[in-house]
Design an enzyme around this catalytic site. Structure first.
Site, short mmCIF file in Angstrom:
data_model
loop_
_atom_site.label_atom_id
_atom_site.label_comp_id
_atom_site.label_asym_id
_atom_site.label_seq_id
_atom_site.Cartn_x
_atom_site.Cartn_y
_atom_site.Cartn_z
N LYS A 76 0.85 -1.20 0.00
CA LYS A 76 0.00 0.00 0.00
C LYS A 76 0.89 1.25 0.00
O LYS A 76 1.95 1.27 0.65
CB LYS A 76 -0.89 -0.04 1.25
CG LYS A 76 -1.99 1.01 1.30
CD LYS A 76 -2.83 0.82 2.57
CE LYS A 76 -3.96 1.83 2.67
NZ LYS A 76 -4.76 1.63 3.90
N SER A 151 -9.65 1.59 3.07
CA SER A 151 -8.78 2.35 2.19
C SER A 151 -7.74 1.49 1.44
O SER A 151 -7.19 1.96 0.45
CB SER A 151 -8.05 3.42 3.00
OG SER A 151 -7.21 2.82 3.95
N SER A 175 -9.74 -0.81 7.28
CA SER A 175 -9.17 -0.56 5.96
C SER A 175 -8.46 -1.74 5.30
O SER A 175 -8.14 -1.68 4.13
CB SER A 175 -8.20 0.63 6.02
OG SER A 175 -8.93 1.82 5.99
#
Ligand SMILES: [Mg+2]
Ligand SMILES: [Zn+2]
Lengths: 484, 95, 476
Positions: A76, A151, A175
């Protein structure tokens, strides 16, 4: 051998026995990324040349000792990795090249993992749909008109679409778990303090945890085991001193007691998810697992507590983005009447809408006159919630809940209603508020052929029991992912 | 709980953010919706409850007083938008 | 000036704790490095970086607080004090707010021989900001100082005059230097003094509006700045103006204070506990261990010097004013066994050269052993006062032993009694009136005769033999 069908665990042994090489593996994945990413938008950046160079170096090593030797991993984009563009999904860091690597990524690299690319995400991890990315939304690989969740949407989508065998995400209020659920993959948020936060661009310090996203529980556990360690650079990291999570056995029939908090099965929950969970529970009960109904009366307070705590910490954590030492600075310096104009020009343009909304909310919650009413009251209710979980875990070993109220929603569907959007996190935020380990794993598909997930939570540091239960559920569900 | 325009402006100023009028109104109304939703927290009695700041209760670890991990100046300043004489340059602070 | 007004002063002193590395990062605290050389990613507030507290900073803070008679708190918490400023990398300063490491305490000192005791409210740890320099068109930022550990010592608003405030600040510096926690250098900023000054009509209970004075870099200026500020506030009240709560900077060249900001911005620091740090938990054994390492403080030493060495108050106070001076004195006395003579040589000749040369203690060439040997020679009458001074001055420069200097200079003492007798006889012959006067009771004239002998001997006659022989010869 079809590399894309292999699990991470299988790939690692194939690499060890030289059935494949890191270069072969990485170039296959890089090619697939190049083909699919323009549409999927799961990666913000990837550097084929650097990846292949590292793969070659690893192939050249005589001894392949690393636990992940040659395994590609998607990371990420809020994890700092030396020499990579590290954006956190924001214009603020569009051109930021990190001069260092996050501790947990360094640990993976030390075991021979290869960071294959940096994945898309909601800006500064604030969002549940990936639509808040400055680099455009990532799509759900099951249906490109749907969101992948957020996210860590890019990481979940990448794994689901087979662009990487495993990925790393961060989880502040769900997330990792919610996008894992939306994309039909496994996502783990470990106990707070288990994985170093050093090098993870902070959203909310007391809630953030890194964790793996993978196609199955064993792959996720393999990665988690490498990431967990005490780090001298993170004052909140703990010394767990516990046995490896890599060698797990499926929970024996009837060995664990499953708690079912009735507040998590309320009117919010969509019918299909409800039915699927019912089906699962019946099967588990057939296997001798006992269930017990729980009351977690503070559940409906979770969203307000979470948004106050997370926004307060975020408002402060994001103050460092001021255009002085790194990142975006508004070139338009005209008509500055004072220093605060300088900051405002940069921050108002560098941050997106949702980030600004949360900064304002957090600033308000901490401001004089409201601090006790909002931040402190939220922190007190947070304590009561943690106490409630402690009591609940006296009655059961793990708690089973839905991960989200349903499957993924269409792109653009909730973009204009922040409160509705905040509601997506209703089942996941409590694990962050209380520091508990939690996992989401696939439960099946809904009528639209979109995945649905189930969540397990466990007491602090009880990952082992949680993962062993997850293995039992995985076995029971027999979910077929997109790549299978 | 609802927030007045003047309060909204103060919060925006503290956060070093600015909005044009339309956006400010939009944010303000969203803000009020969110806050009224949050107000249900006040129903919970929390007298004598210790606020929970971090989920686990470990004590602060301490670091040995040793100089290390300094970054060389060039790498440090490479990220900076504006530099002069190896110092960060910003618009005038006083005056 | 303030007959109609009561003056209320409180001081906030920021002391830099003498650590090698910064409070929350492992970058160096070295003062003399080039621009932005002592910076780590942590002190530059890079994304993803986190603070870790320095053990030594904690130990020094405890030591300092104990030296200031504070109660150490077993639980303290770092909060974030939030505001935007380019020399503050994270947009917040880490500082102990609600839960400081130390509370209460007091500082004792003597002012014009009178004992004073100033109560302290608290002492808390925090990190320093970087340094901004302003160049008209732009401002430049150096982060070398950012993150350096500080102890902020907050007095109660219990000081009532500029002189007392300056004496208090000196006493704090002295206590910190005795405890070896801070080098106490105001010019270099390792000690910084902010003064809160307010006045109120005599007898009024309610405090007046307080003004904070910053940018004061010497003890003399503390006094001047406060005096100026009191005058200004008195003028304000007399002319019916309102005193504004504000921060003012002291300009030592103009001897004036100036308002720092044009428009007063409402500050709202939004303090909250830093979730990146855990509470600092101290146990009583650790605190006790540090308290055992604490050396004797200046006040206790002063008392001991007057009692044990029978020094007068002024001498004792002068000697304890710097820990190194007091240590040096005790080293001398251990060898010479003569506190009075050691004190007089130390406070007169030694301090004269020390102050003239501007040397630092660690640069001294003259060891206490050599100096003590010199004092012993003086005591035994082996050197005349004049010779001793000359030898001393050479020793100061070269660091030699007194013996070596005496030999080098050919300063052998004349102990030949017949030679000395011959000189004395000559002097008696030439000054019959003086001899008569002396013999009829003018004993003060003895010194005149000694002087004459010394002159004839070129200062080399043994004073002891001169004295004995003169006494014999001048008898009727
Ligand atoms: Mg202060
Ligand atoms: Zn301070």
């Amino acid at each position: 051998m079809n590399l894309f069908k292999q699990t991470a665990t299988e790939l690692v042994s194939a690499l060890k026995t030289k059935q494949t090489s890191a270069v072969e593996l990485c170039s296959s994945y890089l090619k697939k990324i190049a083909d699919l990413n323009p549409e999927l938008n799961a990666f913000i950046s990837f550097n084929s040349e650097a990846v292949l160079k590292r793969a070659q170096t690893l192939d050249d090593q005589k001894e392949k000792k690393g636990k992940l030797h040659g395994l590609p991993i998607a990371v990420k984009d809020n994890f700092c990795v030396t020499g990579t563009q590290t954006t956190a999904g924001s214009k603020m860091l569009e051109h930021f090249i990190s001069p260092y690597t996050a501790t947990c990524i360094e640990k993976l690299e030390r075991e021979g993992a290869i960071v294959i690319g940096k994945t898309n995400m909601d800006e500064f991890a604030m969002g549940s749909s990936n639509e808040n990315s400055f680099f455009g939304p990532c799509k759900n690989p099951w249906n490109l008109k749907y969101v992948p969740g957020g996210s860590s949407g890019g990481s979940a989508a990448a794994v689901a679409a087979g662009l990487s065998p495993v990925a790393i995400g961060s989880d502040t209020g769900g997330s990792i778990r919610q996008p894992a659920s939306y994309c039909g993959v496994v996502g783990i948020k470990p106990t707070y303090g288990s994985i170093s936060r050093y090098g993870l661009i902070a959203f909310a310090s007391s809630l953030d945890q890194a964790g793996p996203i993978a196609r199955n529980v064993s792959d996720a556990a393999l990665i988690l085991d490498v990431m967990i360690d005490r780090d001298e650079k993170d004052s909140t990291s703990v010394d767990r001193k516990q046995p490896s999570l890599a060698q797990l056995k499926k929970a024996a029939k009837g060995s664990l007691k499953i708690g079912l908090p009735k507040e998590y099965f309320s009117q919010h929950l969509e019918k299909t998810t409800q039915n699927k969970i019912k089906e699962l529970l019946e099967n588990l009960q057939k296997d001798g697992f006992q269930t017990v109904e729980l009351n977690l009366s503070l559940t409906e307070m979770a969203i307000p507590v979470y948004y106050i705590v997370a926004s307060s910490e975020a408002s402060s954590n994001l103050s460092r983005f001021d255009g002085v030492r790194y990142g975006f600075r508004n070139k338009d310096q005209s008509g500055l009447s004072d220093l605060s104009d300088f900051y405002k020009k940069t921050r108002s343009v560098g941050f997106g809408d949702e980030v600004k909304r949360r900064i304002l909310l957090g600033t308000y919650s901490l401001s004089s006159g409201y601090y006790d009413e909002y931040y402190i009251q939220a922190a007190r209710v947070r304590r009561l919630m943690a106490n409630e979980f402690t009591s609940a875990f006296k009655k059961c070993d793990v708690i089973l809940t839905p991960t989200a109220i349903g499957a993924a929603f269409p792109l653009g569907d909730q973009a204009h209603d922040p409160i509705k959007m905040y509601f997506n996190d209703i089942y996941t935020v409590t694990a962050n508020l209380c520091g508990l380990p939690a996992i989401s794993l696939p439960l099946g598909l809904d009528d639209n052929k979109l995945p649905i997930g189930v969540q397990l939570m466990a007491p602090l540091f009880a990952e082992k029991a949680m993962l062993e239960m997850a293995l039992a559920i995985e076995d029971c569900v027999q979910f077929k992912g997109l790549t299978q | 709980m609802s927030i007045k325009k003047s309060e909204f402006d103060k919060v925006a100023h503290l956060a070093a953010l600015e909005f044009d009028e339309d956006r400010a109104l939009e944010y303000q109304s969203q803000f009020n919706k969110i806050l009224s939703y949050f107000d249900k927290l006040k129903e919970i009695k929390t007298d004598n409850v210790e606020p929970l700041v971090t989920p686990h209760g470990i004590a602060s670890p301490l670091r040995k007083d040793k100089v290390e991990n300094q970054i060389d100046r060039e790498s440090l300043l490479e990220s900076a938008p504006d530099v002069k004489d190896s110092l960060y340059k910003v618009p005038p602070v006083v005056g | 000036m303030s007959k109609e007004y009561d003056v209320v002063i409180g001081l906030e002193i920021h002391a830099q704790l003498s650590t090698q590395s910064k409070c929350f990062s492992s970058a160096s605290t070295d003062f003399n490095s080039g621009h932005n050389e002592n910076v780590s990613l942590v002190c530059a507030g890079f994304p993803g970086t986190l603070p870790v507290l320095n053990q030594q900073a904690v130990d020094l803070a405890i030591k300092a607080a104990l030296a200031l008679n504070c109660e150490i708190q077993t639980v303290s918490v770092f909060a974030r004090k939030q505001y935007f400023y380019p020399d503050m990398p994270k947009g917040y300063q880490l500082t102990q707010y609600e839960f400081p490491i130390a509370r209460n305490g007091f500082v004792e000192f003597f002012l014009n021989g009178e004992p004073h005791r100033v109560p302290l409210e608290r002492a808390h740890m925090e990190e320093d900001a970087g340094k901004s320099t302003h160049h008209g068109e732009y401002t430049l930022i150096n982060l070398n100082r950012a993150g350096v550990p500080l102890l902020e010592i907050v007095s109660q608003p219990a000081l009532t005059s500029a002189v007392e405030a300056a004496a208090y600040a000196r006493a704090v510096r002295q206590a910190l230097r005795y405890a070896e926690v801070c080098d106490g250098n105001l010019e270099e900023g390792s000690l910084r003094c902010d003064c809160n000054v307010s006045i109120k009509p005599k007898g009024q209970q309610e405090l007046g509006t307080k003004v904070e004075l910053k940018n004061i870099n010497s003890f003399r200026f503390i006094e001047k700045a406060i005096d100026y500020e009191i005058q200004r506030q008195v003028q304000c009240l007399k002319s019916g103006e309102e005193i504004i709560q504000e921060t003012r900077l002291y300009d030592s060249v103009k001897n004036k204070t100036f308002s720092m900001r044009k428009k007063e911005e409402a500050n709202d620091y939004r303090y909250f506990p830093d979730p990146d740090l855990m509470p600092l938990i101290l146990n009583n054994e650790d605190i006790l261990k540090i308290s055992r390492q604490l050396p004797e403080g200046p006040i206790a030493r002063r008392t001991r010097f007057t009692k044990h060495y029978q020094l007068n108050d002024q001498d004792a106070e002068l000697l304890v004013s710097e820990r190194e001076l007091a240590d040096y004195f005790e080293n001398l006395v251990n060898i010479t066994q003569d506190p009075k003579l050691s004190c007089s040589w130390l406070t007169v000749e030694f301090l004269r050269l020390f102050n003239e040369s501007g040397q630092k203690w660690h640069e001294l060439k003259l060891t206490s052993q050599n100096f003590a040997d010199l004092i012993l020679k003086i005591k035994m009458g082996e050197l005349s006062g004049k010779m001793a001074k000359e030898v001393f001055e050479t020793m100061w420069v070269t660091g030699q032993t007194p013996q070596a200097v005496i030999q080098e200079k050919g300063m052998v003492q004349i102990k030949d009694v017949s030679q000395i007798e011959a000189w004395i006889d000559g002097i008696i012959k030439e000054n019959p009136k003086m001899v008569l006067d002396y013999q009829s009771g003018k004993e003060k004239l003895f010194g005149f005769f000694v002087g004459q002998v010394m002159k004839l001997s070129g200062g080399q006659a043994s004073p002891e033999i001169v004295n004995q022989t003169l006494k014999k010869r001048l008898k009727k």
